[in-house]
Design a protein around this motif. Structure first.
Motif, PDB file in Angstrom:
ATOM      1  N   ASP A 148      46.206  57.687  69.596  1.00  0.00           N
ATOM      2  CA  ASP A 148      47.128  56.668  69.129  1.00  0.00           C
ATOM      3  C   ASP A 148      48.120  56.887  67.913  1.00  0.00           C
ATOM      4  O   ASP A 148      49.154  56.868  68.379  1.00  0.00           O
ATOM      5  CB  ASP A 148      46.691  55.283  68.596  1.00  0.00           C
ATOM      6  CG  ASP A 148      46.093  54.208  69.626  1.00  0.00           C
ATOM      7  OD1 ASP A 148      46.661  54.298  70.875  1.00  0.00           O
ATOM      8  OD2 ASP A 148      45.281  53.491  69.685  1.00  0.00           O
TER       9      ASP A 148
ATOM     10  N   THR B 119      41.089  54.015  79.244  1.00  0.00           N
ATOM     11  CA  THR B 119      41.922  53.170  78.023  1.00  0.00           C
ATOM     12  C   THR B 119      43.256  53.369  78.007  1.00  0.00           C
ATOM     13  O   THR B 119      44.100  52.417  77.561  1.00  0.00           O
ATOM     14  CB  THR B 119      41.078  53.400  76.744  1.00  0.00           C
ATOM     15  OG1 THR B 119      39.567  53.670  76.970  1.00  0.00           O
ATOM     16  CG2 THR B 119      41.498  52.478  75.561  1.00  0.00           C
ATOM     17  N   LEU B 120      43.595  54.762  77.690  1.00  0.00           N
ATOM     18  CA  LEU B 120      44.992  55.125  77.636  1.00  0.00           C
ATOM     19  C   LEU B 120      46.095  54.839  78.738  1.00  0.00           C
ATOM     20  O   LEU B 120      46.927  54.337  78.306  1.00  0.00           O
ATOM     21  CB  LEU B 120      45.141  56.648  77.281  1.00  0.00           C
ATOM     22  CG  LEU B 120      44.481  57.145  76.095  1.00  0.00           C
ATOM     23  CD1 LEU B 120      44.670  58.497  75.993  1.00  0.00           C
ATOM     24  CD2 LEU B 120      45.306  56.611  74.946  1.00  0.00           C
TER      25      LEU B 120
ATOM     26  N   GLN C 145      45.549  52.220  80.642  1.00  0.00           N
ATOM     27  CA  GLN C 145      45.694  50.790  80.835  1.00  0.00           C
ATOM     28  C   GLN C 145      46.627  50.362  79.542  1.00  0.00           C
ATOM     29  O   GLN C 145      47.562  49.463  79.758  1.00  0.00           O
ATOM     30  CB  GLN C 145      44.466  50.132  80.418  1.00  0.00           C
ATOM     31  CG  GLN C 145      43.934  49.348  81.577  1.00  0.00           C
ATOM     32  CD  GLN C 145      42.363  49.053  81.390  1.00  0.00           C
ATOM     33  OE1 GLN C 145      41.807  48.598  80.375  1.00  0.00           O
ATOM     34  NE2 GLN C 145      41.518  49.091  82.459  1.00  0.00           N
ATOM     35  N   LYS C 146      46.722  50.962  78.417  1.00  0.00           N
ATOM     36  CA  LYS C 146      47.232  50.768  77.245  1.00  0.00           C
ATOM     37  C   LYS C 146      48.731  50.973  77.296  1.00  0.00           C
ATOM     38  O   LYS C 146      49.799  50.323  77.018  1.00  0.00           O
ATOM     39  CB  LYS C 146      46.761  51.321  76.104  1.00  0.00           C
ATOM     40  CG  LYS C 146      46.970  50.675  74.647  1.00  0.00           C
ATOM     41  CD  LYS C 146      45.948  51.090  73.446  1.00  0.00           C
ATOM     42  CE  LYS C 146      46.820  50.809  72.145  1.00  0.00           C
ATOM     43  NZ  LYS C 146      45.847  51.287  71.198  1.00  0.00           N
ATOM     44  N   TYR C 147      48.952  52.273  77.715  1.00  0.00           N
ATOM     45  CA  TYR C 147      50.341  53.040  77.690  1.00  0.00           C
ATOM     46  C   TYR C 147      50.837  53.091  79.174  1.00  0.00           C
ATOM     47  O   TYR C 147      50.576  54.029  79.646  1.00  0.00           O
ATOM     48  CB  TYR C 147      50.283  54.170  77.018  1.00  0.00           C
ATOM     49  CG  TYR C 147      49.944  54.003  75.654  1.00  0.00           C
ATOM     50  CD1 TYR C 147      50.879  53.688  74.644  1.00  0.00           C
ATOM     51  CD2 TYR C 147      48.540  54.308  75.178  1.00  0.00           C
ATOM     52  CE1 TYR C 147      50.437  53.497  73.442  1.00  0.00           C
ATOM     53  CE2 TYR C 147      48.303  54.213  73.907  1.00  0.00           C
ATOM     54  CZ  TYR C 147      49.206  53.810  73.116  1.00  0.00           C
ATOM     55  OH  TYR C 147      48.849  53.676  71.695  1.00  0.00           O
ATOM     56  N   ASP C 148      51.265  52.151  79.995  1.00  0.00           N
ATOM     57  CA  ASP C 148      51.808  52.142  81.395  1.00  0.00           C
ATOM     58  C   ASP C 148      52.951  52.318  81.369  1.00  0.00           C
ATOM     59  O   ASP C 148      53.785  52.210  82.552  1.00  0.00           O
ATOM     60  CB  ASP C 148      50.952  51.040  82.316  1.00  0.00           C
ATOM     61  CG  ASP C 148      51.371  49.758  81.739  1.00  0.00           C
ATOM     62  OD1 ASP C 148      51.055  48.812  82.415  1.00  0.00           O
ATOM     63  OD2 ASP C 148      52.245  49.623  80.818  1.00  0.00           O
TER      64      ASP C 148
END
Ligand code: ZN
Length: 305
Positions: free
Chosen positions: A35, A68-69, A71-74
Motif C-alpha cells: 500500500d 486482496t490487491l 480487489q482493492k485496486y481495480d
C-alpha cells in the motif's frame, strides 16, 4: 553527458526483497508495505511469486496477496506483476487475474539448474508452452547472471544474444538483464549494452541490478548513458537470490529515486512517501538494509518533524 528526461522504476521489493527474508512476514504487513509503495506512486510493482511453497515459504501467501490487491485496486492505475517459474505458476497467477508476469532464465547453465532445475533450453520450451497457453499474458523475460555467475564466472555475450533470440522466437519482446549477484562494473555495463544494442536496436532493455559490491548506482549511470530507461529496484535495498550464494540486496529504490531526481531525471515516485514505507520495513521487519537514504536523518533531507 547524454541523459534522459525521465525513467521508469519497477519496484520488486515485495518479491525479490521479501523472499530473501527467512522469518515469516505476516500477510497483513506485506500488504501494508505494498500500500505504501502504491501511495509512493510506483506504476509497476512485482508483488509476489508463484513458486512452490517448499522452495520459498515466504511466498506461500501469493494467492491472498494477489486477491486482496486486485480487489482493492481495480482502477488499473498500477500494474501488479508476479514472478512465475513455470506453467503451473502462470496458471495460478492468470486465474487470479494477473496479466503480466516475469519468467526468469539464467544465462548460466549451472545457475539455471540451481534456480529452476532445468537447462536454459528446457526453460525456453517452458516459456513457449506458457506463451501458447496464455497468448494475452504479457511476459517479461528476465535473463539472470548476464554480468557474471557465482558458479560459472564470466558469461559469454554470445550466450546472452542466443537467449534474446530464443525469447524473440517464442514471441516475447520485453527483456530484463539481471546482475543477479552484483558483480557488474560501469565499464562492463557499457560494453555489454552497446554490444547488445548492435544486434537488437529495437529492444528497450530493462535492468535489474544488485548492489552487492557497491557498484549499483554507478552501473545505473553507465546504463542511462547507453539508453536504458527502465530499472528494477527494491525498497530498503532488500533482496538477494536464494539460489545464488553471495548475492546481496537490490539497488535501493529510495537511493535510485534520490539520485535521479537530483539529476533532474523524473521518476514519478514520491520520495517522502517511499521513505515512510521504508521506515515500516525498518521497524517491523528489522532486516539489514543496504540503503543509504534509509539512514539519512530527516534534518539533512529538509523534512520537517
Ligand atoms: Zn534480484
Amino acid at each position: 553527458m547524454k541523459l534522459p528526461k525521465d525513467v521508469r522504476i519497477v519496484e520488486v521489493g515485495p518479491r525479490d526483497g521479501f523472499q530473501s527474508i527467512k522469518e515469516w512476514i505476516p500477510t497483513e504487513l506485506k500488504l501494508q508495505i505494498i500500500d505504501g509503495l502504491i501511495k509512493s506512486n510506483f506504476k509497476k510493482i512485482e508483488i509476489t511469486s508463484f513458486v512452490h511453497p517448499k522452495a520459498i515459504p515466504q511466498m506461500k501467501d501469493a494467492k491472498e496477496i494477489v486477491q486482496t490487491l486486485l480487489q482493492k485496486y481495480d482502477d488499473k492505475n498500477v500494474i501488479f506483476n508476479a514472478l512465475v517459474p513455470n506453467l503451473f505458476g502462470a496458471k495460478a497467477a492468470y486465474e487470479l487475474g494477473i496479466r503480466e508476469v516475469t519468467y526468469v532464465i539464467s544465462a548460466s547453465k549451472a545457475h539455471n539448474r540451481a534456480n529452476v532445475k532445468r537447462t536454459p533450453r528446457e526453460s525456453f520450451d517452458g516459456l513457449k508452452e506458457l506463451k501458447d497457453t496464455y497468448p494475452d499474458l504479457k511476459i517479461n523475460l528476465a535473463i539472470a547472471t548476464v554480468f557474471g555467475c557465482p558458479y560459472e564466472g564470466d558469461i559469454a555475450i554470445e550466450q546472452v544474444k542466443w537467449m534474446i533470440e530464443q525469447g524473440l522466437h517464442v514471441g516475447v519482446d520485453n527483456f530484463t538483464l539481471a546482475d543477479t549477484i552484483g558483480v557488474a562494473n560501469p565499464r562492463q555495463m557499457s560494453v555489454v549494452l552497446k554490444e547488445l544494442k548492435k544486434d537488437f536496436k529495437d529492444i528497450d532493455f530493462a535492468l535489474h541490478l544488485h548492489d552487492t559490491r557497491g557498484m549499483g548506482l554507478a552501473n545505473v549511470l553507465s546504463a542511462l548513458q547507453c539508453g536504458v530507461r527502465t530499472f528494477e529496484s527494491a525498497l530498503g535495498g532488500l533482496g538477494g537470490c536464494p539460489f545464488a550464494p553471495g548475492a546481496a540486496g537490490n539497488i535501493a529504490s529510495e537511493d535510485l529515486v534520490n539520485m535521479l531526481e537530483n539529476m533532474d531525471i523524473k521518476t514519478g515516485v514520491k520520495l517522502d512517501k517511499l521513505l515512510n514505507t521504508v521506515k515500516i520495513v525498518k521497524e517491523k521487519i528489522k532486516p539489514i538494509l543496504t540503503s543509504h537514504m534509509a539512514y539519512v536523518d530527516s534534518c539533512s533531507t529538509g523534512e520537517k518533524g
